[in-house]
Design a protein around this motif. Sequence first.
Motif, PDB file in Angstrom:
ATOM      1  N   ALA A  44       1.162   4.030  -2.998  1.00  0.00           N
ATOM      2  CA  ALA A  44       0.924   5.455  -2.765  1.00  0.00           C
ATOM      3  C   ALA A  44       2.122   6.279  -3.214  1.00  0.00           C
ATOM      4  CB  ALA A  44       0.638   5.693  -1.291  1.00  0.00           C
ATOM      5  N   TYR A  56       2.636   7.383  -6.877  1.00  0.00           N
ATOM      6  CA  TYR A  56       1.836   8.486  -7.402  1.00  0.00           C
ATOM      7  C   TYR A  56       2.481   9.848  -7.142  1.00  0.00           C
ATOM      8  CZ  TYR A  56      -2.324   5.774  -8.667  1.00  0.00           C
ATOM      9  OH  TYR A  56      -3.207   4.910  -9.275  1.00  0.00           O
ATOM     10  N   GLY A 105      -4.242  11.502  -7.266  1.00  0.00           N
ATOM     11  CA  GLY A 105      -5.169  10.543  -7.847  1.00  0.00           C
ATOM     12  C   GLY A 105      -5.136   9.139  -7.289  1.00  0.00           C
ATOM     13  N   TRP A 106      -4.302   8.912  -6.279  1.00  0.00           N
ATOM     14  CA  TRP A 106      -4.224   7.560  -5.705  1.00  0.00           C
ATOM     15  C   TRP A 106      -5.455   7.258  -4.876  1.00  0.00           C
ATOM     16  CZ3 TRP A 106      -3.188   6.245  -0.317  1.00  0.00           C
ATOM     17  CH2 TRP A 106      -3.024   4.861  -0.102  1.00  0.00           C
ATOM     18  N   LYS A 107      -5.981   6.037  -5.031  1.00  0.00           N
ATOM     19  CA  LYS A 107      -7.109   5.575  -4.228  1.00  0.00           C
ATOM     20  C   LYS A 107      -6.748   4.208  -3.659  1.00  0.00           C
ATOM     21  CE  LYS A 107     -10.606   8.023  -6.947  1.00  0.00           C
ATOM     22  NZ  LYS A 107     -11.833   7.897  -7.790  1.00  0.00           N
ATOM     23  N   LYS A 141      -3.025  10.900  -2.606  1.00  0.00           N
ATOM     24  CA  LYS A 141      -4.446  11.091  -2.935  1.00  0.00           C
ATOM     25  C   LYS A 141      -4.640  12.349  -3.773  1.00  0.00           C
ATOM     26  CE  LYS A 141      -6.272   8.578   1.056  1.00  0.00           C
ATOM     27  NZ  LYS A 141      -6.939   8.681   2.382  1.00  0.00           N
ATOM     28  N   THR A 183       0.830  -1.202   0.000  1.00  0.00           N
ATOM     29  CA  THR A 183       0.000   0.000   0.000  1.00  0.00           C
ATOM     30  C   THR A 183       0.867   1.255   0.000  1.00  0.00           C
ATOM     31  OG1 THR A 183      -1.782  -1.129   1.183  1.00  0.00           O
ATOM     32  CG2 THR A 183      -1.777   1.279   1.273  1.00  0.00           C
ATOM     33  N   ASP A 225      -6.817   0.526  -2.226  1.00  0.00           N
ATOM     34  CA  ASP A 225      -7.715  -0.602  -2.453  1.00  0.00           C
ATOM     35  C   ASP A 225      -8.402  -1.031  -1.165  1.00  0.00           C
ATOM     36  OD1 ASP A 225      -7.021  -0.721  -5.148  1.00  0.00           O
ATOM     37  OD2 ASP A 225      -5.297  -2.010  -4.727  1.00  0.00           O
TER      38      ASP A 225
END
Length: 199
Positions: free
Chosen positions: A13, A16, A85-87, A82, A9, A89
Amino acid sequence: MTATTNNATIAAALSYVPLDERETWVRMGMAIKHELGDAGFEIWNNGSASAANYSEKAAKTTWKSFKAGGGVTIASLFHEAKAKGWKPDVPYTPPTPAERKALEAERAAASQAAEATRQEGYAAAAKKAANLLAKSRDVAANHPYLAAKGIKPYGARQLRDCLFVPLSIDGQVTNLQVIGEDGTKRFLGSIQKTEFKAR
């Protein structure tokens, strides 16, 4: 959430976040070290390698300057990611103290193994250097490399068409710079074993 998932994770992140700008690069490193301790270096370093101005040496030096309990937390990394544009999972769950301890132990063990491998390589190079120097002779005055450069072979030795320039630490030869007729320069660690076999 497992440590492996956490690491994935954080790595996702980080991917990005542009790391060419030093201030951002440093802050992201501080955030990861705050969260994972020294076990986070690989994640940050791998992400850093995507930057055009990446330097492994600079990354290692800068990482050492970070305090594991510094004021920049993993939330800073997630905020930056974020915004780009990171989301995630799945929701992120911080590692427990026990997980952090295990991660740091794993990192320390890997570091020790890597250092042992480096030391073995240094010892092998020193041994090979001594063996080659024992077989070498004074440098021929007409060696093509010397003639092309217009220099004298101070401290150098010769074996077949190669020149050897000894590298020493505290008076002990640790490696050789090997110079070919065409001026190609290499050190023993980058030379294949077959290159100095009798021919």
